[in-house]
Design a protein around this motif. Structure first.
Motif, PDB file in Angstrom:
ATOM      1  N   VAL A  71      48.073 -30.990  29.124  1.00  0.00           N
ATOM      2  CA  VAL A  71      48.979 -30.188  29.943  1.00  0.00           C
ATOM      3  C   VAL A  71      49.692 -31.031  30.991  1.00  0.00           C
ATOM      4  N   LYS A  72      49.087 -32.118  31.445  1.00  0.00           N
ATOM      5  CA  LYS A  72      49.724 -32.955  32.454  1.00  0.00           C
ATOM      6  C   LYS A  72      50.988 -33.607  31.903  1.00  0.00           C
ATOM      7  N   LYS A  73      50.967 -34.008  30.632  1.00  0.00           N
ATOM      8  CA  LYS A  73      52.154 -34.602  30.025  1.00  0.00           C
ATOM      9  C   LYS A  73      53.261 -33.563  29.873  1.00  0.00           C
ATOM     10  N   VAL A  74      52.871 -32.341  29.506  1.00  0.00           N
ATOM     11  CA  VAL A  74      53.855 -31.297  29.220  1.00  0.00           C
ATOM     12  C   VAL A  74      54.496 -30.777  30.500  1.00  0.00           C
ATOM     13  N   GLN A  75      53.727 -30.728  31.584  1.00  0.00           N
ATOM     14  CA  GLN A  75      54.232 -30.180  32.847  1.00  0.00           C
ATOM     15  C   GLN A  75      55.480 -30.901  33.344  1.00  0.00           C
ATOM     16  N   SER A  76      55.610 -32.170  33.002  1.00  0.00           N
ATOM     17  CA  SER A  76      56.716 -32.957  33.538  1.00  0.00           C
ATOM     18  C   SER A  76      58.072 -32.538  32.991  1.00  0.00           C
ATOM     19  N   HIS A  77      58.114 -31.889  31.819  1.00  0.00           N
ATOM     20  CA  HIS A  77      59.408 -31.511  31.263  1.00  0.00           C
ATOM     21  C   HIS A  77      59.525 -30.023  30.947  1.00  0.00           C
ATOM     22  N   LEU A  78      58.648 -29.178  31.528  1.00  0.00           N
ATOM     23  CA  LEU A  78      58.758 -27.736  31.336  1.00  0.00           C
ATOM     24  C   LEU A  78      58.704 -27.006  32.670  1.00  0.00           C
ATOM     25  N   CYS A  79      59.505 -25.950  32.805  1.00  0.00           N
ATOM     26  CA  CYS A  79      59.398 -25.085  33.975  1.00  0.00           C
ATOM     27  C   CYS A  79      58.153 -24.217  33.840  1.00  0.00           C
ATOM     28  N   GLN A  80      57.737 -23.538  34.928  1.00  0.00           N
ATOM     29  CA  GLN A  80      56.507 -22.765  34.894  1.00  0.00           C
ATOM     30  C   GLN A  80      56.539 -21.630  33.867  1.00  0.00           C
ATOM     31  N   PRO A  81      57.620 -20.822  33.763  1.00  0.00           N
ATOM     32  CA  PRO A  81      57.639 -19.760  32.741  1.00  0.00           C
ATOM     33  C   PRO A  81      57.522 -20.315  31.326  1.00  0.00           C
ATOM     34  N   CYS A  82      58.178 -21.465  31.064  1.00  0.00           N
ATOM     35  CA  CYS A  82      58.090 -22.077  29.736  1.00  0.00           C
ATOM     36  C   CYS A  82      56.685 -22.612  29.476  1.00  0.00           C
ATOM     37  N   LEU A  83      56.056 -23.171  30.520  1.00  0.00           N
ATOM     38  CA  LEU A  83      54.685 -23.663  30.379  1.00  0.00           C
ATOM     39  C   LEU A  83      53.736 -22.507  30.098  1.00  0.00           C
ATOM     40  N   ASP A  84      53.917 -21.382  30.802  1.00  0.00           N
ATOM     41  CA  ASP A  84      53.090 -20.201  30.546  1.00  0.00           C
ATOM     42  C   ASP A  84      53.210 -19.766  29.087  1.00  0.00           C
ATOM     43  N   LYS A  85      54.427 -19.771  28.592  1.00  0.00           N
ATOM     44  CA  LYS A  85      54.691 -19.353  27.215  1.00  0.00           C
ATOM     45  C   LYS A  85      53.991 -20.284  26.226  1.00  0.00           C
ATOM     46  N   LEU A  86      54.034 -21.575  26.507  1.00  0.00           N
ATOM     47  CA  LEU A  86      53.381 -22.548  25.633  1.00  0.00           C
ATOM     48  C   LEU A  86      51.868 -22.396  25.658  1.00  0.00           C
ATOM     49  N   LEU A  87      51.303 -22.199  26.857  1.00  0.00           N
ATOM     50  CA  LEU A  87      49.847 -22.119  26.988  1.00  0.00           C
ATOM     51  C   LEU A  87      49.267 -20.935  26.217  1.00  0.00           C
ATOM     52  N   GLU A  88      50.065 -19.882  26.027  1.00  0.00           N
ATOM     53  CA  GLU A  88      49.576 -18.726  25.287  1.00  0.00           C
ATOM     54  C   GLU A  88      49.249 -19.062  23.845  1.00  0.00           C
ATOM     55  N   VAL A  89      49.903 -20.079  23.286  1.00  0.00           N
ATOM     56  CA  VAL A  89      49.676 -20.397  21.868  1.00  0.00           C
ATOM     57  C   VAL A  89      48.785 -21.615  21.678  1.00  0.00           C
ATOM     58  N   MET A  90      48.375 -22.270  22.769  1.00  0.00           N
ATOM     59  CA  MET A  90      47.537 -23.460  22.652  1.00  0.00           C
ATOM     60  C   MET A  90      46.067 -23.086  22.784  1.00  0.00           C
ATOM     61  N   ASP A  91      45.655 -22.061  22.044  1.00  0.00           N
ATOM     62  CA  ASP A  91      44.275 -21.596  22.123  1.00  0.00           C
ATOM     63  C   ASP A  91      43.449 -22.224  21.018  1.00  0.00           C
ATOM     64  N   SER A  92      42.234 -22.655  21.398  1.00  0.00           N
ATOM     65  CA  SER A  92      41.327 -23.276  20.442  1.00  0.00           C
ATOM     66  C   SER A  92      39.907 -22.890  20.818  1.00  0.00           C
ATOM     67  N   TYR A  93      39.053 -22.747  19.830  1.00  0.00           N
ATOM     68  CA  TYR A  93      37.702 -22.267  20.073  1.00  0.00           C
ATOM     69  C   TYR A  93      36.697 -23.412  20.044  1.00  0.00           C
ATOM     70  N   GLY A  94      35.637 -23.274  20.857  1.00  0.00           N
ATOM     71  CA  GLY A  94      34.586 -24.280  20.886  1.00  0.00           C
ATOM     72  C   GLY A  94      33.314 -23.697  21.461  1.00  0.00           C
ATOM     73  N   THR A 112      65.007 -17.333  18.054  1.00  0.00           N
ATOM     74  CA  THR A 112      64.515 -16.523  19.171  1.00  0.00           C
ATOM     75  C   THR A 112      63.824 -17.356  20.246  1.00  0.00           C
ATOM     76  N   LEU A 113      63.498 -18.631  19.905  1.00  0.00           N
ATOM     77  CA  LEU A 113      62.757 -19.542  20.792  1.00  0.00           C
ATOM     78  C   LEU A 113      61.345 -19.059  21.071  1.00  0.00           C
ATOM     79  N   GLU A 114      60.823 -18.158  20.220  1.00  0.00           N
ATOM     80  CA  GLU A 114      59.418 -17.758  20.333  1.00  0.00           C
ATOM     81  C   GLU A 114      58.526 -18.847  19.745  1.00  0.00           C
ATOM     82  N   LEU A 115      57.329 -19.002  20.335  1.00  0.00           N
ATOM     83  CA  LEU A 115      56.360 -19.995  19.890  1.00  0.00           C
ATOM     84  C   LEU A 115      55.203 -19.322  19.171  1.00  0.00           C
TER      85      LEU A 115
END
Length: 433
Positions: A71-94, A112-115
């Protein structure tokens, strides 16, 4: 280049490299054939096999050593709403205690720019007129097959997306495999509502063994053991070896040992925390802004609302045994938990609240949206921040709301509002050790 195009693509999010599927040959763009694209050192590589004349495209993603979502790499080129949108799909189980380990890939609809998630537990998506099949294989590579498959009604294509969502086959597939993307959000909400009507409720932090391990004779032994743990902690011993030693003596389960570790603290730390707690200080002005450990606080309220075990700890804090495990999912108690918290802040005349949510945890973006949505019902200004290291930020703040012992030891001041909120609730299973 791709925005607005009737096509799909795979994004390697750490370096934001986009590989378009070219499922169809649109306006002379996207010819067929095979190819190989090598990413930056340690990043993803792509092998493509496209047949746009047939409406089929296959992309194989070969993961590199750095192909774990950062997430630290991604934060540098995404605004907060776009980051929120991305984080919703970066789910992984452990397993509990493990990092989520989400791969740094996702699917994008250029029109549509949906992820959409490409993590290992997803096997397919229906996106407008496209069907996408996902195969995570052995974890070293990912196969994505995109097929142009418009919905047909009486042999004719149905252009309306709403009608496509009503397709019974689509709904059956999505229900079976639990795809949680935006197009099917209403469907999932309807299903959750139906389950609530039937009395099917989610219970956060509950295991059936708790009813034996935290009642009767077992509870008496735990309370006795807590005194012994207290004795050793007050003499400088570390909590982990102490709870292991005492737990072995009484043959306690892992959950019972965890309850001891979370309930008992050295008196030195208890006093340190109490000296900074603002609600018990007469004449002390409450801060204008409170800083809230979002997942920690909301999960404890969800546990209490679920009728699961909540522990009245010796420092006056209420804690639970629910583990985050790198993933979080909204349940039927989440809405009420948020409203209880916001309502009590309003009663305390707190003008502003900032919720901090852990970026690596799945659905942090969705929870952030719910908090902001419900905040409009209360006379309080609410912000949400999704950041990679919540603990470090809160340790430097005043007016903190959290149950995390380390945060409470290090923060400048805090508010112990959870006991006050639980007093307003019925049928809370509180355990005193």
């Amino acid at each position: 280049m791709f925005r607005g195009r009737d096509d799909l693509g795979v994004i390697c999010v750490n370096d934001w490299y986009v590989m378009d599927l070219q499922i169809r040959n649109l306006d002379g763009m996207g010819g067929g054939g095979s190819g190989w694209t090598v990413g930056a050192e340690g990043a993803c590589s792509f092998q493509t096999d496209r047949n746009p004349e047939r409406g089929i495209s296959e992309v194989t993603v070969e993961y590199g050593e750095n192909s774990v979502f950062d997430v630290k790499k991604v934060q540098s080129h995404l605004c907060q709403p776009c980051l929120d949108k991305l984080l919703e799909v970066m789910d992984s189980y452990g397993e509990e205690g493990e990092k989520s380990g989400a791969r740094d890939v996702c699917l994008v609809d250029f029109q549509t720019l949906e992820l959409y998630s490409l993590q290992e537990h997803y096997i397919s998506h229906y996106i407008r007129d496209y069907y996408v099949q996902i195969d995570g294989r052995d974890g070293d590579e990912l196969e994505v097959i995109g097929i142009y498959a418009p919905v047909l009604e009486n042999g004719e294509r149905v252009p309306d997306i709403a009608k496509a969502l009503e397709n019974k086959y689509n709904c059956l597939i999505l229900k079976q495999y639990g795809a949680l993307r935006l197009e099917y959000w209403l469907y999932l909400q309807a299903r959750e509502s139906s389950e609530r009507d039937k009395g099917i409720m989610s219970r956060r932090g509950y295991t059936p063994e708790d009813e034996k391990q935290f009642t009767g004779r077992q509870l008496e032994l735990l309370q006795k053991a807590a005194d012994e743990v207290q004795f050793l902690l007050d003499r400088g011993y570390d909590v982990k070896p102490v709870t292991t030693f005492v737990g072995n003596h009484y043959m306690f389960s892992e959950r019972q040992r965890l309850a001891l570790a979370r309930s008992v603290s050295a008196k030195e730390y208890i006093q340190k925390r109490m000296n900074k707690e603002l609600l018990q200080m007469e004449g002390e002005y409450l801060p204008e802004t409170v800083h809230i450990d979002g997942f920690n606080t909301i999960i404890t309220l969800e546990v209490a609302l679920s009728g699961s075990s909540v522990f009245c700890c010796r420092d006056g804090v209420l804690r639970d045994l629910a583990g985050l495990r790198g993933t979080y999912h909204i349940i039927d108690k989440t809405q009420e938990a948020i409203r209880l918290l916001l309502g009590h802040l309003e009663l305390l005349n707190i003008p502003e609240a900032v919720f901090y949510l852990d970026a690596p945890v799945s659905n942090s973006g969705r929870l952030s949206g719910l908090i902001r949505e419900y905040s409009h019902e209360y006379n309080i200004s609410v912000q949400t921040q999704i950041i990679p290291d919540v603990d470090r930020v809160l340790e430097q703040r005043e007016g903190v709301i959290s149950g995390d012992a380390i945060i409470l030891n290090r923060c400048k001041s805090w508010l112990n509002i959870m006991p006050l909120i639980l007093e307003q609730m019925e049928c809370v299973w509180k355990i005193q050790l």
